[in-house]
Design a protein around this motif. Sequence first.
Motif, PDB file in Angstrom:
ATOM      1  N   GLY A 103      -8.480  42.301 -19.331  1.00  0.00           N
ATOM      2  CA  GLY A 103      -8.933  43.558 -18.945  1.00  0.00           C
ATOM      3  C   GLY A 103      -7.924  44.072 -17.814  1.00  0.00           C
ATOM      4  N   CYS A 104      -7.884  45.295 -17.735  1.00  0.00           N
ATOM      5  CA  CYS A 104      -6.910  45.578 -16.822  1.00  0.00           C
ATOM      6  C   CYS A 104      -7.344  47.365 -16.453  1.00  0.00           C
ATOM      7  CB  CYS A 104      -5.557  45.802 -17.403  1.00  0.00           C
ATOM      8  SG  CYS A 104      -4.229  46.884 -16.750  1.00  0.00           S
ATOM      9  N   PRO A 105      -6.969  47.622 -15.074  1.00  0.00           N
ATOM     10  CA  PRO A 105      -7.593  48.852 -14.680  1.00  0.00           C
ATOM     11  C   PRO A 105      -6.759  50.118 -15.065  1.00  0.00           C
ATOM     12  CG  PRO A 105      -6.679  47.659 -12.562  1.00  0.00           C
ATOM     13  CD  PRO A 105      -6.484  46.867 -13.800  1.00  0.00           C
ATOM     14  N   ALA A 106      -5.390  49.818 -15.421  1.00  0.00           N
ATOM     15  CA  ALA A 106      -4.463  50.763 -15.720  1.00  0.00           C
ATOM     16  C   ALA A 106      -4.871  51.734 -17.289  1.00  0.00           C
ATOM     17  CB  ALA A 106      -3.239  50.328 -15.852  1.00  0.00           C
ATOM     18  N   HIS A 107      -4.029  52.846 -17.452  1.00  0.00           N
ATOM     19  CA  HIS A 107      -4.689  53.518 -18.551  1.00  0.00           C
ATOM     20  C   HIS A 107      -3.212  53.740 -19.634  1.00  0.00           C
ATOM     21  CE1 HIS A 107      -8.180  54.877 -16.552  1.00  0.00           C
ATOM     22  NE2 HIS A 107      -7.416  54.452 -15.285  1.00  0.00           N
ATOM     23  N   CYS A 108      -2.623  52.580 -19.959  1.00  0.00           N
ATOM     24  CA  CYS A 108      -1.521  53.198 -20.813  1.00  0.00           C
ATOM     25  C   CYS A 108      -2.095  53.405 -22.353  1.00  0.00           C
ATOM     26  CB  CYS A 108      -0.760  51.651 -20.907  1.00  0.00           C
ATOM     27  SG  CYS A 108      -0.316  51.111 -19.308  1.00  0.00           S
ATOM     28  N   GLN A 109      -1.459  54.253 -22.900  1.00  0.00           N
ATOM     29  CA  GLN A 109      -1.972  55.011 -23.969  1.00  0.00           C
ATOM     30  C   GLN A 109      -1.506  54.440 -25.246  1.00  0.00           C
ATOM     31  OE1 GLN A 109      -1.199  59.285 -23.972  1.00  0.00           O
ATOM     32  NE2 GLN A 109      -1.746  59.324 -21.542  1.00  0.00           N
ATOM     33  N   TYR A 110      -0.679  53.018 -25.102  1.00  0.00           N
ATOM     34  CA  TYR A 110      -0.304  52.404 -26.183  1.00  0.00           C
ATOM     35  C   TYR A 110      -0.787  50.847 -25.752  1.00  0.00           C
ATOM     36  CZ  TYR A 110       2.869  50.840 -22.464  1.00  0.00           C
ATOM     37  OH  TYR A 110       3.375  50.683 -21.479  1.00  0.00           O
ATOM     38  N   CYS A 111      -1.808  50.845 -24.927  1.00  0.00           N
ATOM     39  CA  CYS A 111      -2.135  49.566 -24.227  1.00  0.00           C
ATOM     40  C   CYS A 111      -2.301  48.370 -25.492  1.00  0.00           C
ATOM     41  CB  CYS A 111      -3.466  49.628 -23.663  1.00  0.00           C
ATOM     42  SG  CYS A 111      -4.226  47.888 -22.762  1.00  0.00           S
ATOM     43  N   TYR A 112      -1.660  47.245 -25.115  1.00  0.00           N
ATOM     44  CA  TYR A 112      -1.835  46.261 -25.997  1.00  0.00           C
ATOM     45  C   TYR A 112      -3.305  45.481 -26.236  1.00  0.00           C
ATOM     46  CZ  TYR A 112       2.933  46.384 -24.374  1.00  0.00           C
ATOM     47  OH  TYR A 112       4.131  47.037 -23.732  1.00  0.00           O
ATOM     48  N   LEU A 113      -4.111  45.720 -25.316  1.00  0.00           N
ATOM     49  CA  LEU A 113      -5.407  45.180 -25.358  1.00  0.00           C
ATOM     50  C   LEU A 113      -6.247  45.796 -26.449  1.00  0.00           C
ATOM     51  CD1 LEU A 113      -6.034  44.568 -21.777  1.00  0.00           C
ATOM     52  CD2 LEU A 113      -4.991  43.163 -23.242  1.00  0.00           C
ATOM     53  N   THR A 197       4.120  42.263 -15.599  1.00  0.00           N
ATOM     54  CA  THR A 197       3.200  43.342 -14.878  1.00  0.00           C
ATOM     55  C   THR A 197       3.652  44.531 -15.011  1.00  0.00           C
ATOM     56  OG1 THR A 197       2.064  43.605 -12.808  1.00  0.00           O
ATOM     57  CG2 THR A 197       4.247  42.686 -12.748  1.00  0.00           C
ATOM     58  N   LYS A 198       3.251  45.610 -14.657  1.00  0.00           N
ATOM     59  CA  LYS A 198       3.277  46.975 -14.599  1.00  0.00           C
ATOM     60  C   LYS A 198       3.077  47.267 -13.183  1.00  0.00           C
ATOM     61  CE  LYS A 198       3.480  48.779 -19.218  1.00  0.00           C
ATOM     62  NZ  LYS A 198       2.623  47.759 -19.938  1.00  0.00           N
ATOM     63  N   PHE A 199       2.959  46.479 -12.063  1.00  0.00           N
ATOM     64  CA  PHE A 199       2.386  47.028 -10.944  1.00  0.00           C
ATOM     65  C   PHE A 199       3.745  46.380  -9.971  1.00  0.00           C
ATOM     66  CE2 PHE A 199      -1.297  47.354 -13.329  1.00  0.00           C
ATOM     67  CZ  PHE A 199      -2.069  48.220 -12.548  1.00  0.00           C
ATOM     68  N   GLY A 232      -2.028  55.099 -14.023  1.00  0.00           N
ATOM     69  CA  GLY A 232      -2.573  54.086 -13.064  1.00  0.00           C
ATOM     70  C   GLY A 232      -1.757  52.976 -12.929  1.00  0.00           C
ATOM     71  N   THR A 233      -0.467  52.838 -13.231  1.00  0.00           N
ATOM     72  CA  THR A 233       0.298  51.817 -12.912  1.00  0.00           C
ATOM     73  C   THR A 233       1.310  52.137 -11.730  1.00  0.00           C
ATOM     74  OG1 THR A 233       2.139  52.619 -14.405  1.00  0.00           O
ATOM     75  CG2 THR A 233       0.404  50.994 -15.287  1.00  0.00           C
ATOM     76  N   ALA A 234       2.089  51.279 -11.192  1.00  0.00           N
ATOM     77  CA  ALA A 234       3.181  51.671 -10.388  1.00  0.00           C
ATOM     78  C   ALA A 234       4.479  52.323 -11.298  1.00  0.00           C
ATOM     79  CB  ALA A 234       3.814  50.281  -9.770  1.00  0.00           C
TER      80      ALA A 234
HETATM   81  S1  SF4 Z   1      -0.565  47.911 -21.396  1.00  0.00           S
HETATM   82 FE1  SF4 Z   1      -0.664  46.477 -19.900  1.00  0.00          FE
HETATM   83  S2  SF4 Z   1      -0.774  47.596 -17.799  1.00  0.00           S
HETATM   84 FE2  SF4 Z   1      -1.237  48.945 -19.576  1.00  0.00          FE
HETATM   85  S3  SF4 Z   1      -3.494  49.524 -19.493  1.00  0.00           S
HETATM   86 FE3  SF4 Z   1      -2.751  47.725 -21.123  1.00  0.00          FE
HETATM   87  S4  SF4 Z   1      -2.894  45.832 -19.880  1.00  0.00           S
HETATM   88 FE4  SF4 Z   1      -3.040  47.304 -18.248  1.00  0.00          FE
END
Ligand code: SF4
Length: 365
Positions: A103-113, A197-199, A232-234
């Motif tokens: 899991g990850c605290p960011a909010h990517c609208q295409y998130c791979y997870l 990473t995106k941080f 929520g990323t850098a």
């Molecule tokens: S794409 Fe990567 S950085 Fe973005 S929310 Fe998903 S796990 Fe986090």
Amino acid sequence: MVDQMEEVRVTPVAKLWRPRRVLITPDALALPYGQAMLARAEQSGAEVIKLKANRLAGLTGEDARKAYANAKTTLAIVVSPPGQRRLQPIPPSADWQFHIAQGCPAHCQYCYLAGSLSGPPVTRAYANLEEILDSLKAYAGKGTITSKSTERAGEGTTFEASCYTDPLGIEHLTGALAASIRFFGLWEAPVQLRWTTKFDAVDGLLAIDHRGRTRVRFSLNAASVSRDFEGGTANVTQRLQALRKMASAGYPVGLTIAPIMPITNWRQEYADLFLGVAQALQGISAVDLTAELITHRFTPGSKEVLIGWYPKTTLDLREEARTQKRTKFGGFKYVYPKDSMGEMRMFFQEMIATHLPEAKILYWT
Ligand code: SF4
């Protein structure tokens, strides 16, 4: 040497994630590393909940949006499930994937997870890090992905740590990356730790004796993709600053350009990105640089999850604009049509040859 980024290094680093609440299970609390994470989380002002059982419960909200919002502000400190300690290959990136968090605290609208992890996207940090790292030893020399590739066999057995998380985004709470980098530094064998990473909070990693056995890749994109879809990323400038710091500290580095999208003005936007990377690395000698090029794709399952999380997204998820591609699990994903893929691929190869001739392209997908 005059630091050539000095004049442009005006962007402050990104804000660190502060979870609103931290859950810890009894098994995690029994481990010193779990206690250390809890202490850090307490210092950050989070509400701490010591669970009575090892199962995470009460994570759902009244609706998908609420459940999502609760999950993204929660850190759970747990022991990793045994299934995750039996390593799986992760083509084309690495021989093995292993998990220090999920899991990850960011909010990517295409998130791979989305679609690959079930339930609300709570960030779970694993308290049994020592056991996780120790279990890697049995896999050295047994890789079948990069180890069997003529171009990449020289990397040794490769271990990818960022399949289910962005480990740098939570490093200030976990310390797991620093511990992993140290572990690989001390591991006198042809092995490589990999994470992307995106941080940008890399300062605590710069002085570690990594021995060149960790390759950090910064996940980068066109400025408008990052601005519109990567909450929520850098930002890209901050990531480029972090790339420069890590390369200056002698780390092998890389670019994960992903997910590549043929947005309006995509040629110009991606050309600007490559120019930015070249500027960020200017003046650093003998940079060991790779590039991984990944186009945007989605599955019916990931689309459904993403629309639930981001109902107002402007991300292009139209099936009719895509081609279906079979996956090795018998399902399918939507990718860009062949012509569009060919055009983009050629463009990216040209850009890298022009701006980053020292970079080795590991794959295009
Ligand atoms: S794409 Fe990567 S950085 Fe973005 S929310 Fe998903 S796990 Fe986090």
